[in-house]
Design a protein around this motif. Structure first.
Motif, PDB file in Angstrom:
ATOM      1  N   MET A 293     -30.881 -63.188 -24.590  1.00  0.00           N
ATOM      2  CA  MET A 293     -30.660 -61.882 -23.977  1.00  0.00           C
ATOM      3  C   MET A 293     -29.488 -62.021 -23.013  1.00  0.00           C
ATOM      4  O   MET A 293     -29.500 -62.875 -22.136  1.00  0.00           O
ATOM      5  CB  MET A 293     -31.929 -61.499 -23.202  1.00  0.00           C
ATOM      6  N   SER A 294     -28.445 -61.228 -23.193  1.00  0.00           N
ATOM      7  CA  SER A 294     -27.330 -61.350 -22.255  1.00  0.00           C
ATOM      8  C   SER A 294     -26.567 -60.046 -22.134  1.00  0.00           C
ATOM      9  O   SER A 294     -26.477 -59.267 -23.076  1.00  0.00           O
ATOM     10  CB  SER A 294     -26.398 -62.493 -22.656  1.00  0.00           C
ATOM     11  N   LYS A 295     -26.048 -59.865 -20.930  1.00  0.00           N
ATOM     12  CA  LYS A 295     -25.312 -58.648 -20.627  1.00  0.00           C
ATOM     13  C   LYS A 295     -24.130 -58.509 -21.559  1.00  0.00           C
ATOM     14  O   LYS A 295     -23.784 -57.411 -21.977  1.00  0.00           O
ATOM     15  CB  LYS A 295     -24.831 -58.705 -19.171  1.00  0.00           C
ATOM     16  N   SER A 296     -23.503 -59.647 -21.910  1.00  0.00           N
ATOM     17  CA  SER A 296     -22.310 -59.531 -22.743  1.00  0.00           C
ATOM     18  C   SER A 296     -22.674 -59.159 -24.185  1.00  0.00           C
ATOM     19  O   SER A 296     -21.901 -58.499 -24.862  1.00  0.00           O
ATOM     20  CB  SER A 296     -21.499 -60.825 -22.686  1.00  0.00           C
ATOM     21  N   LYS A 297     -23.873 -59.556 -24.662  1.00  0.00           N
ATOM     22  CA  LYS A 297     -24.257 -59.181 -26.030  1.00  0.00           C
ATOM     23  C   LYS A 297     -24.908 -57.806 -26.071  1.00  0.00           C
ATOM     24  O   LYS A 297     -24.907 -57.134 -27.101  1.00  0.00           O
ATOM     25  CB  LYS A 297     -25.232 -60.210 -26.612  1.00  0.00           C
ATOM     26  N   GLY A 298     -25.509 -57.410 -24.958  1.00  0.00           N
ATOM     27  CA  GLY A 298     -26.097 -56.064 -24.880  1.00  0.00           C
ATOM     28  C   GLY A 298     -27.496 -55.955 -25.481  1.00  0.00           C
ATOM     29  O   GLY A 298     -28.038 -54.862 -25.582  1.00  0.00           O
ATOM     30  N   ASN A 299     -28.116 -57.090 -25.878  1.00  0.00           N
ATOM     31  CA  ASN A 299     -29.483 -57.040 -26.442  1.00  0.00           C
ATOM     32  C   ASN A 299     -30.509 -57.181 -25.311  1.00  0.00           C
ATOM     33  O   ASN A 299     -31.180 -58.181 -25.184  1.00  0.00           O
ATOM     34  CB  ASN A 299     -29.669 -58.148 -27.494  1.00  0.00           C
ATOM     35  N   LEU A 300     -30.595 -56.137 -24.507  1.00  0.00           N
ATOM     36  CA  LEU A 300     -31.336 -56.259 -23.256  1.00  0.00           C
ATOM     37  C   LEU A 300     -32.656 -55.507 -23.258  1.00  0.00           C
ATOM     38  O   LEU A 300     -32.746 -54.406 -23.792  1.00  0.00           O
ATOM     39  CB  LEU A 300     -30.482 -55.700 -22.112  1.00  0.00           C
ATOM     40  N   VAL A 301     -33.673 -56.113 -22.660  1.00  0.00           N
ATOM     41  CA  VAL A 301     -34.885 -55.388 -22.301  1.00  0.00           C
ATOM     42  C   VAL A 301     -34.860 -55.341 -20.781  1.00  0.00           C
ATOM     43  O   VAL A 301     -34.981 -56.361 -20.114  1.00  0.00           O
ATOM     44  CB  VAL A 301     -36.154 -56.106 -22.801  1.00  0.00           C
ATOM     45  N   LEU A 302     -34.629 -54.138 -20.250  1.00  0.00           N
ATOM     46  CA  LEU A 302     -34.420 -54.009 -18.808  1.00  0.00           C
ATOM     47  C   LEU A 302     -35.741 -53.783 -18.085  1.00  0.00           C
ATOM     48  O   LEU A 302     -36.574 -52.982 -18.526  1.00  0.00           O
ATOM     49  CB  LEU A 302     -33.488 -52.835 -18.517  1.00  0.00           C
ATOM     50  N   VAL A 303     -35.891 -54.460 -16.969  1.00  0.00           N
ATOM     51  CA  VAL A 303     -37.090 -54.280 -16.145  1.00  0.00           C
ATOM     52  C   VAL A 303     -37.189 -52.811 -15.718  1.00  0.00           C
ATOM     53  O   VAL A 303     -38.252 -52.194 -15.777  1.00  0.00           O
ATOM     54  CB  VAL A 303     -37.031 -55.217 -14.915  1.00  0.00           C
ATOM     55  N   SER A 304     -36.062 -52.243 -15.306  1.00  0.00           N
ATOM     56  CA  SER A 304     -36.083 -50.855 -14.808  1.00  0.00           C
ATOM     57  C   SER A 304     -36.463 -49.865 -15.915  1.00  0.00           C
ATOM     58  O   SER A 304     -37.133 -48.867 -15.646  1.00  0.00           O
ATOM     59  CB  SER A 304     -34.728 -50.494 -14.203  1.00  0.00           C
TER      60      SER A 304
END
Ligand code: 5CA
Ligand code: ZN
Length: 415
Positions: A293-304
């Motif tokens: 999971m990384s900001k640069s790849k964009g495959n994010l599960v965001l806590v918010s």
């Protein structure tokens, strides 16, 4: 800068045993905590966020892991001096600001604020010093100047931008954190913020410490010329200032072992003659849909995002605790379903008038955390106690309180 709000932590009688954790530098388990003469204060530095996007489960996993260490030290009756940085000026932040047309200062502030609210929701104990790179410019330039007499910092041969570099390979103790051979080091260096191909360096692995001002980039006046800090020296300078030499634990995710922790440690040792930290502790990488999971790849599960969708933050915390901090794992919705069920089962017991005796469970939770922060084992001990309590017919009313108070203070899960 302002940290976030401290959760309340119920007081319990301490268990004085220190924890053992895995140290990347020596490759084995080491006991961590202050020497008898360190006034019973444990010193922890954890690498903070680069605030250009919201907190994802990978970040949260890292900060919850070190929160377990923090809480275990508190459980051992120690004071903890915790410092965390915010990389509030660096290439990825400036690039994102440019690409989205926002001011980099506003982007950093906004994302740092979101991170604070996520950490509060997850009941992560805040650092005593929450320190931005921007407010630490003088610390960085002072440290670089302190390194000049060692001959290990130099300006690249570049008539236009003779930026300042640190001669990594020539430094005392080089390689002592990551133990990589040169080929592996070179491969990773380029992927993680390094510039192996920059012309004019003495060696491809030398790292930037002060980047001279470029048109359109923020910069600060300094005796080295107007410019901005390199990444590794930022953490070296902040940690040395706030925690001193040879502090107990330098922490972060395993993606920081090299070059970041290797090079900060090397810069600090070259300046002080002392080890940077006594142990280097690293959390595993959380993935999603097949990749880190990384900001640069964009495959994010965001806590918010999870919170906004109504997920209880304690269920998110239980998702993280259910994986050993050093393991690499991939998040799926099944993780959240399991944690939600577990939380409900634990909450049901809170209202039970009777429960299974607490003694063995309390000991098992404390043992598990002292044994390389083994949160999954601690959760399993609570599960077993919850199951036994559901079946028991006794008048052990105090034991409900005892277990749930420890779950709150040591695991950070409020029932
Ligand atoms: N500002 C620097 C550290 S000085 C930095 O690495 N920032 S960061 O925002 O990229 O990462 C913040 C923390 O989260 C670091 O400790 C990093 O190791 C950790 N981290 C980032 N991605 C993941 C992931 N997918 N899984 C686990 N931890 C992660
Ligand atoms: Zn760092």
């Amino acid at each position: 800068m302002k940290a976030w709000q401290r959760p309340d932590i119920p007081a319990i009688t301490p268990d004085l045993r220190l924890p053992r954790v895995h140290d990347t530098a020596t490759g084995g388990l080491v006991e961590v905590g202050p020497d008898a003469d360190a006034a019973q204060q444990a010193r922890l530095y954890v690498c903070g966020i680069t605030p250009y996007d919201a907190t994802h489960l990978g970040h949260a996993n890292t900060y919850v892991a070190f929160d377990l260490l923090h809480r275990t030290w508190l459980d051992a009756g120690l004071d903890v001096h915790y410092t965390q940085n915010v990389t509030d000026v660096d290439d990825p932040l400036l690039e994102r600001a440019e690409a989205t047309g926002v001011d980099w200062v506003d982007l950093a502030e906004e994302q740092t604020q979101l991170f604070r609210t996520d950490m509060e929701a997850l009941r992560v104990i805040p650092p005593a010093d929450y320190v931005g790179a921007v407010e630490s410019i003088d610390l960085v330039t002072d440290l670089i100047q302190r390194l000049i007499p060692t001959g290990l910092v130099y300006q690249v041969e570049d008539p236009e931008f003779p930026d300042w570099y640190f001669a990594t390979g020539q430094a005392p103790g080089a390689g002592e954190v990551a133990h990589l051979d040169r080929e592996a080091a070179l491969a990773i260096f380029g992927e993680r913020g390094g510039d192996p191909d920059r012309p004019g360096k003495r060696d491809a692995l030398d790292c930037l410490v002060w980047r001279l001002a470029r048109e359109g980039e923020p910069s600060w006046e300094s005796p080295l010329g107007a410019g901005r800090p390199g990444w590794h020296i930022e953490c070296a300078a902040i940690a040395l200032e706030h925690l001193g030499e040879a502090f107990d634990v330098q922490g972060g995710g395993s993606d920081l072992v090299f070059p970041h922790h290797e090079m900060s440690a090397s810069e600090a040792r070259a300046a002080t003659g002392q080890p940077f930290a006594r142990a280097f502790v690293h959390g595993g990488m959380v993935g999603y849909e097949g990749e880190k999971m990384s900001k640069s790849k964009g495959n994010l599960v965001l806590v918010s995002k999870l919170r906004a969708a109504g997920v209880d933050p304690m269920a998110i915390r239980l998702v993280l605790l259910d994986h050993h901090y050093r393991s690499d794992w991939e998040y799926t919705d099944a993780d959240l379903a399991r944690a939600t069920e577990r939380l409900a089962a634990w909450r049901a017991i809170a209202n039970n008038p009777t429960a299974f005796p607490a003694g063995e469970t309390v000991a098992a939770i404390r043992d598990a955390l002292r044994d390389d922060l083994d949160a999954p084992a601690a959760l399993a001990a609570v599960d077993a106690w919850v199951a036994a309590s559901a079946a028991v017919d006794s008048d052990e009313t105090e034991s409900v309180n005892e277990v749930l108070t420890l779950v709150d203070s040591l695991l950070g899960v409020r029932i």
